[in-house]
Design a protein around this motif. Structure first.
Motif, mmCIF file in Angstrom:
data_model
loop_
_atom_site.group_PDB
_atom_site.id
_atom_site.type_symbol
_atom_site.label_atom_id
_atom_site.label_comp_id
_atom_site.label_asym_id
_atom_site.label_seq_id
_atom_site.Cartn_x
_atom_site.Cartn_y
_atom_site.Cartn_z
ATOM 1 N N SER A 158 0.844 -1.202 0.000
ATOM 2 C CA SER A 158 0.000 0.000 0.000
ATOM 3 C C SER A 158 0.876 1.247 0.000
ATOM 4 N N PRO A 159 0.352 2.384 -0.505
ATOM 5 C CA PRO A 159 1.167 3.608 -0.559
ATOM 6 C C PRO A 159 1.499 4.126 0.837
ATOM 7 N N GLY A 160 2.728 4.593 1.005
ATOM 8 C CA GLY A 160 3.149 5.140 2.292
ATOM 9 C C GLY A 160 3.147 4.120 3.397
ATOM 10 N N SER A 161 3.517 2.869 3.074
ATOM 11 C CA SER A 161 3.402 1.791 4.060
ATOM 12 C C SER A 161 4.289 2.025 5.290
ATOM 13 N N GLU A 162 5.403 2.737 5.096
ATOM 14 C CA GLU A 162 6.295 2.976 6.243
ATOM 15 C C GLU A 162 5.683 3.947 7.252
ATOM 16 N N HIS A 163 4.620 4.664 6.860
ATOM 17 C CA HIS A 163 3.979 5.617 7.761
ATOM 18 C C HIS A 163 2.721 5.038 8.427
ATOM 19 N N ILE A 164 2.423 3.757 8.190
ATOM 20 C CA ILE A 164 1.247 3.144 8.818
ATOM 21 C C ILE A 164 1.497 3.012 10.313
ATOM 22 N N ASP A 165 0.487 3.363 11.105
ATOM 23 C CA ASP A 165 0.579 3.280 12.562
ATOM 24 C C ASP A 165 0.849 1.827 12.970
ATOM 25 N N GLU A 166 1.846 1.631 13.825
ATOM 26 C CA GLU A 166 2.209 0.282 14.258
ATOM 27 C C GLU A 166 1.062 -0.403 14.986
ATOM 28 N N ARG A 167 0.270 0.385 15.686
ATOM 29 C CA ARG A 167 -0.882 -0.189 16.395
ATOM 30 C C ARG A 167 -1.904 -0.742 15.387
ATOM 31 N N VAL A 168 -2.119 -0.009 14.300
ATOM 32 C CA VAL A 168 -3.035 -0.476 13.260
ATOM 33 C C VAL A 168 -2.471 -1.716 12.576
ATOM 34 N N ARG A 169 -1.172 -1.678 12.279
ATOM 35 C CA ARG A 169 -0.550 -2.819 11.611
ATOM 36 C C ARG A 169 -0.637 -4.080 12.478
ATOM 37 N N GLU A 170 -0.388 -3.920 13.769
ATOM 38 C CA GLU A 170 -0.433 -5.064 14.682
ATOM 39 C C GLU A 170 -1.853 -5.626 14.774
ATOM 40 N N TYR A 181 -5.414 8.444 -1.099
ATOM 41 C CA TYR A 181 -4.923 8.748 0.248
ATOM 42 C C TYR A 181 -3.621 8.011 0.517
ATOM 43 N N THR A 182 -2.713 8.674 1.209
ATOM 44 C CA THR A 182 -1.492 8.033 1.673
ATOM 45 C C THR A 182 -1.217 8.489 3.097
ATOM 46 N N PRO A 183 -0.841 7.578 3.993
ATOM 47 C CA PRO A 183 -0.565 7.982 5.381
ATOM 48 C C PRO A 183 0.638 8.916 5.497
ATOM 49 N N ALA A 184 1.442 9.039 4.433
ATOM 50 C CA ALA A 184 2.563 9.971 4.471
ATOM 51 C C ALA A 184 2.068 11.424 4.484
ATOM 52 N N ARG A 185 0.904 11.679 3.812
ATOM 53 C CA ARG A 185 0.304 13.017 3.803
ATOM 54 C C ARG A 185 -1.178 12.882 4.141
ATOM 55 N N PRO A 186 -1.513 12.602 5.405
ATOM 56 C CA PRO A 186 -2.921 12.336 5.740
ATOM 57 C C PRO A 186 -3.832 13.554 5.597
ATOM 58 N N HIS A 187 -3.269 14.771 5.683
ATOM 59 C CA HIS A 187 -4.105 15.975 5.640
ATOM 60 C C HIS A 187 -4.178 16.576 4.241
ATOM 61 N N ALA A 188 -3.634 15.880 3.226
ATOM 62 C CA ALA A 188 -3.687 16.397 1.864
ATOM 63 C C ALA A 188 -5.124 16.344 1.350
ATOM 64 N N GLN A 189 -5.426 17.235 0.414
ATOM 65 C CA GLN A 189 -6.767 17.278 -0.169
ATOM 66 C C GLN A 189 -6.913 16.192 -1.229
ATOM 67 N N PRO A 190 -8.088 15.570 -1.391
ATOM 68 C CA PRO A 190 -9.251 15.676 -0.507
ATOM 69 C C PRO A 190 -9.042 14.868 0.774
ATOM 70 N N GLN A 191 -9.470 15.430 1.877
ATOM 71 C CA GLN A 191 -9.265 14.769 3.156
ATOM 72 C C GLN A 191 -10.268 13.631 3.346
ATOM 73 N N PRO A 192 -9.917 12.626 4.178
ATOM 74 C CA PRO A 192 -10.862 11.540 4.461
ATOM 75 C C PRO A 192 -12.197 12.074 4.988
ATOM 76 N N ARG A 193 -13.250 11.437 4.548
ATOM 77 C CA ARG A 193 -14.596 11.887 4.912
ATOM 78 C C ARG A 193 -15.114 11.090 6.106
ATOM 79 N N LYS A 194 -15.690 11.790 7.057
ATOM 80 C CA LYS A 194 -16.207 11.145 8.266
ATOM 81 C C LYS A 194 -17.669 10.773 8.059
ATOM 82 N N VAL A 195 -18.011 9.505 8.299
ATOM 83 C CA VAL A 195 -19.383 9.041 8.136
ATOM 84 C C VAL A 195 -19.801 8.285 9.398
ATOM 85 N N THR A 196 -21.104 8.156 9.557
ATOM 86 C CA THR A 196 -21.675 7.414 10.691
ATOM 87 C C THR A 196 -22.299 6.129 10.182
ATOM 88 N N ILE A 197 -21.972 5.019 10.820
ATOM 89 C CA ILE A 197 -22.534 3.721 10.439
ATOM 90 C C ILE A 197 -23.996 3.685 10.896
#
Length: 1102
Positions: A425-437, A562-578
């Motif tokens: 995946s793009p920016g794999s070195e910037h993935i949160d270790e907690r998420v990866r685990e 989206y890439t975790p290397a630039r998480p705030h780049a446009q367009p930003q992730p959209r927040k939704v409610t399940i």
């Protein structure tokens, strides 16, 4: 079978190790849905007698009528098994939840296979025992290999070997052995390709270390100090000497032998007949014969398949060397196949094909099974056979036990699959270790981060949502009265429509249409038919990889780039409610409150946030983007159709329906052309038919008219014998000198056909060019601006748009990870293959300024000017741009030349179709205007130079012999010898050509491989079926573009040509017909004869 309540399935979702996520993959008509029916019958959802006939997961009416699956469908099944933790321990009952996805086998719906495979951990691959490995079988095996799914092979339709081919057990064993070799050869080719890649990467690492050691040695020799640097070199050399060159291949061989191949002795092969309801593995027969033969079960499992023989006297197992000339049957034939054949002989054999009662009595006593008397007396031999096999070798037991024993649980599978998936995946070195685990170990704790992958959006009518369905199976008194009232009203209305006379057919239709949940007011005497709106809702078809998802949770939908290397780049992730969660149960849904990791689930609330597929995560910083690594390998959507509503007032309805269709179907692309036309791209004729049906009946709910299919073409040039003399002999062929209307800018360029190996390389590596261009653009923007926030939005400005899909681009994405240096080297090797014009292509790779059209196409702009005013596209990041010293106004105009090249290659001179295989050499660009005046008149000069360069390229193009390139389908047909001639005649009449023909032993069927123009393919499948009375059905796969070797503008000129063809060229110019057809559709001028024969006039009488 008792019906399993949904509450029990929901409870089993919490047991991570007791879950199996599997998909059923196969070629079309190899028995996937029939096999699934037998598994569904174990949960009491359908009757075992209807298994294989009802096709429960084919919920669409057109799926039932055509007899093929068109959409992936999921269902959750319960299975209970007695298992021992140790050989001496008491067996304990363990419950399992099996999330099963049935996928289509038709090539038009191959995108549905991709959506199913990403969500699962294991694959059940079906192969027809007679037809063997077909084209789509290889495709689904490759899909399972890429997704790292553990496969289980099912050789289905074993009954055809007995009833159709009339094979003896020994002949059937030989045929099955060959079939198994075919499948293993396919798997071996995948393993060999991966091993070669691993070996290449290993060698690259060795070369890097050798280069580093050599560089360190040079530095050491130049250094006068012998202390520190010498020590560093020694350490590096010692590390290099310690490397084992044979380590990786040896380790890979061991893995290959263990996990890759299908071997019955390892119980990863199942023999079955889904239509007759039986299946078995060698383990089952080993358990039956272990006590009888006095051989341990584990030993018997290993020798039941293969060249092993049973000595009838000593009851010992013999190898082929110890036969001593005796003619013994293999153990698989003697102990397994003979028994299966005996059951068929006892139920369907005999002189009248009504079975042998004496043999059947012997079989039932020997197997110790009891058949009800009414079935024994039945005149239907199929009923008796199903009863015997159902009691002896039930299909569901063999398959589900193998699934549980051999396919991994979500936690085990994710530990294997997730590391490579996340690293890709793009920016794999910037993935949160907690998420990866959490993803690697499928942690389902509530505190863990939630990550889910949505593979597609499925459309569900509002009336079928659980909230709008009536609970319970019994009708209340009020509901029964309401149903009766509505039925009487429907009958009265039907009689009124029939003129007062009762009509049985109309009344039957009226009774079937009356339902409880129909809220239409039927009391009106006038009988107004106002249908209540039943809107469609989009639900995400998803797999939860970590955490626990609950209704009401707020999650982020990650955009495609989206890439975790630039998480705030446009367009930003959209927040939704399940808003809701659903348990997928085939034709129905069940509501859920929460879902733990490892399950397949339907998610509501994502409508408008996800177009086709995407990743959702509880956090957007350090989240992985699984969408970019998805292997959606669709059959390229190349069939374009323009749509319009029958009534202009329904235009808004149609547009809304088209947007819904684009979200609900992963292989559909909707676009609005500049002319205002609304166009959809589909994968084939059958896919187009289904899309139009869905539009009219579900999404738009209005009458829609479809125009003629728009097929893509390409334009190219060749050096042909029939070419006219060059336009300007002084300049030479293909060379044009253009002057702008203001006489202030002069451009000299040359157009030549690219060598065939270079064109093939560029077509194959379109994805790599696209990636290199995106990286180059991002680097330039980072150099020119301090922030790189807008770097992601630059792709679409030059036409590199995800919606503008070229047919070959989908196939080219596989090799997009090639490095720039490797790309340059391979491209130079492709140029070097052309031995005829070595001087022309010398240093061409270094001087490439752009690819086109859309910056990624198979045409090149080569800058031959002094100083290289257009720059170098294939330069390394640390290389200086040689065009930095050029004049500023010349630099600005050079960009306009590159833009004109894109326009010229996007719309060729023949019929405004893209070019392929054309090289444009920019030789000179001279500006006869002072610098200050050039900057003031830049707007005027821009238009002039773009128009001049584009027209010059077109003139140079027409100086050669132009060709039209046709989009081609690869066609695979299986047909018997009796209808072979009819198949050939249909293919020939549609301008196709036969590539290969092979006999499919031991049957009398032939497998025919042919190439067919896409433009001639409409109605091809129906014509083949009609001409062969349904005995042949083609599979069409997009193959690429092929040049039609005929000049569309060629006319007879010499005496021989005039004598042979005639003055009017009685032989049709096929290329001209294609070109004129496209020009006529686009509104371009077409030379047509208004009057063919003016001297021949017809009267009204004659």
């Amino acid at each position: 079978m008792p019906v399993v309540p949904p509450e029990k399935l929901v409870k089993l979702q919490q047991q991570g190790d007791g879950i199996r996520n599997i998909c059923i993959l196969a070629h079309v008509d190899h028995g996937k849905t029939s096999l699934t029916d037998a598994l569904i019958a174990t949960n009491g959802i359908i009757s075992p007698k209807l298994a294989g006939k009802i096709r429960y997961l084919d919920s669409r009416p057109d799926e039932q009528s055509r007899g093929i699956t068109m959409e992936s469908s999921a269902i959750s099944l319960y299975f209970s098994l007695l298992r021992r933790d140790a050989p001496e321990a008491e067996p304990e009952q363990k419950d399992y939840l099996i999330n099963l996805i049935d996928s289509p086998g038709h090539i038009d719906f191959s995108s549905e296979v991709s959506t199913a495979s990403r969500l699962c951990d294991g694959a059940v691959v079906l192969v027809d025992a007679v037809e063997g490995v077909c084209s789509q079988t290889v495709t689904v095996l490759r899909q399972a290999w890429k997704e790292k799914l553990k496969p289980l092979l099912v050789i289905n339709k074993m009954d055809r070997l007995i009833t159709e081919l009339k094979l003896s057990p020994g002949e059937a064993y030989t045929h099955l052995s060959k079939l198994l070799e075919q499948v293993n050869a396919v798997m071996g080719s995948f393993a060999l390709g991966e091993r070669m890649e691993d070996d290449l990467r290993w060698r690259e690492r060795i070369d890097e270390r050798v280069t580093a050691a050599a560089a360190a040695k040079e530095h050491d020799d130049a250094d006068t100090v012998t202390g520190g640097p010498k020590g560093r070199l020694d350490n590096l050399l010692e590390e290099l000497e310690g490397l084992s060159t044979s380590g990786t291949p040896a380790e890979y061989e061991e893995k290959e032998d263990e996990d890759i191949y299908f071997e019955p002795e390892r119980n990863n092969v199942i023999f079955s007949s889904a239509i007759d309801g039986w299946a078995f593995t060698p383990r089952q027969f080993a358990g039956l014969y272990a006590k009888k033969l006095g051989i341990k079960r584990r030993v018997l499992e290993k020798v039941l398949w293969g060249d092993f023989y049973l000595d009838p006297k000593t009851k010992r197992v013999l190898g082929p060397k110890h036969l001593k000339g005796r003619n013994l049957k293999p153990m698989f034939v003697q102990l397994v196949l003979d028994q299966i054949w005996a059951v068929y002989e006892g139920t369907m054999g005999g002189p009248n094909n009504k079975g042998d009662p004496v043999l059947m009595e012997k079989i039932t006593k020997g197997l110790n099974i009891k058949i009800p008397p009414h079935i024994m007396r039945s005149r239907d031999p199929k009923a008796l056979m199903s009863a015997v096999f159902g009691a002896w070798l039930p299909l569901s037991t063999a398959l589900l036990v193998s699934v549980i024993e051999h396919l991994p649980s979500p936690r085990t599978a994710q530990e294997t699959r997730m590391p490579s998936l996340l690293d890709a995946s793009p920016g794999s070195e910037h993935i949160d270790e907690r998420v990866r685990e959490a993803m690697t170990h499928s942690n389902s704790a509530i505190a863990e981060p939630v990550v889910a992958y949505v593979s597609k959006m499925i459309s569900i009518p509002e009336s079928e949502l659980p909230a709008n369905k009536r609970r319970g199976g019994m009708l209340s008194a009020e509901e029964a009265q309401e149903l009766g009232r509505k039925k009487r009203a429907e009958i009265a209305r039907a009689q009124a429509q029939a003129g007062g006379e009762p009509n049985v057919v109309i009344i039957t239709d009226a009774l079937s249409s009356a339902a409880i949940d129909n809220r239409e007011d039927l009391d009106g005497v006038n009988g107004e038919e106002q249908q209540q709106e039943d809107p469609e809702h989009l639900i995400g078809f998803a797999r939860l990889f970590s955490g626990t998802l609950t209704v009401g949770d707020e999650v982020y939908v990650l955009p495609p780039k989206y890439t975790p290397a630039r998480p705030h780049a446009q367009p930003q992730p959209r927040k939704v409610t399940i808003t809701a969660l659903y348990l997928l149960m085939g034709r129905s849904l069940e509501s859920l409150n929460s879902v733990p990791a490892g399950n397949i689930v339907g998610i509501a609330g994502l409508e408008g946030a996800i177009l086709k597929y995407g990743t959702i995560c509880s956090q957007f910083e350090g989240a992985p983007n699984l969408s970019s690594t998805t292997a959606i390998s669709t059959n390229a959507p190349i069939v374009r159709v323009a749509l319009e509503p029958a009534f202009p007032g329904d235009l808004d309805k149609m547009i809304r329906g088209l947007r819904l269709l684009e979200q609900a179907d992963p292989a559909v692309v909707y676009e609005q052309l500049e002319s205002g036309e609304h166009v959809i791209l589909t994968a084939g004729e059958l896919h187009l038919e289904r899309c139009l049906k869905d539009l009219r009946e579900r999404f738009a709910k209005c009458d829609i008219q479809a125009g003629e299919a728009i097929v893509p073409y390409k334009e190219g040039i060749v050096k042909g014998e029939e070419m006219n003399a060059p336009r300007d002999p002084a300049l030479g062929r293909g060379r044009v000198e253009g002057v702008t209307t203001s006489k202030q800018v002069t451009v000299r360029l040359s157009v030549r056909p690219l060598p065939a190996p270079v064109t093939e390389f560029l077509v194959r590596h379109t994805g790599a060019v696209k990636r290199l261009y995106s990286e180059r653009k991002a680097q330039e923007e980072e150099r020119t601006s301090s922030g790189g926030a807008d770097a992601r939005d630059g792709d679409n400005t030059d036409g590199v748009d995800g919606h503008d899909i070229e047919a070959e681009e989908t196939a080219a994405e596989a090799e997009q990870n090639i490095s720039l240096a490797d790309f340059r080297q391979r491209l130079a090797e492709a140029f070097a293959e052309d031995k005829t014009e070595t001087e022309v292509w010398k240093d061409a790779v270094e001087r490439i300024a752009a690819f086109g059209p859309r910056r990624i196409g198979p045409n090149v702009l080569i800058d031959m000017t002094e100083g290289g005013i257009c720059g170098k596209f294939l330069r390394e990041q640390n290389e200086a741009d040689e065009s930095g010293d050029k004049e500023e106004h010349t630099s600005a105009l050079a960009d306009k030349v590159a833009h004109a090249f894109q326009l010229a290659t996007y719309q060729g001179p023949l019929c405004n179709e893209p070019l392929q295989g054309v090289a444009v050499f920019l030789e000179e660009l001279s500006v006869n205007v002072p610098e200050n005046e050039a900057s003031q008149n830049m707007g005027r000069l821009t238009g002039e130079i773009i128009r001049t360069v584009r027209d010059s390229i077109r003139q140079g193009f027409l100086d050669w012999s132009p060709r039209i390139l046709l989009a081609m389908y690869s066609c695979e047909i299986q047909a018997s010898a009796e209808v072979l001639g009819r198949v050939y005649s249909v293919i020939t009449r549609r301008r196709g050509r036969i590539v290969n023909e092979s006999l499919l032993e031991p049957s009398t069927n032939f497998t025919i491989l042919a190439l067919l123009p896409v433009a001639e393919s409409f109605g091809f499948s129906d014509e083949i079926r009609q001409r062969t009375s349904g005995f042949a059905a083609p599979q069409l796969v997009f193959e690429g573009f092929e040049m039609l070797d005929e000049d569309p503008y060629w006319v007879p000129t010499t005496e021989e040509e005039l004598e042979d063809i005639g003055e009017k060229a009685d032989k049709e110019n096929v290329a001209r017909r294609y070109v004129d057809g496209v020009r006529d559709r686009k509104g371009l001028t077409v030379k047509k004869k208004v009057v063919e024969s003016a001297e021949k006039q017809k009267t009204l009488k004659r």
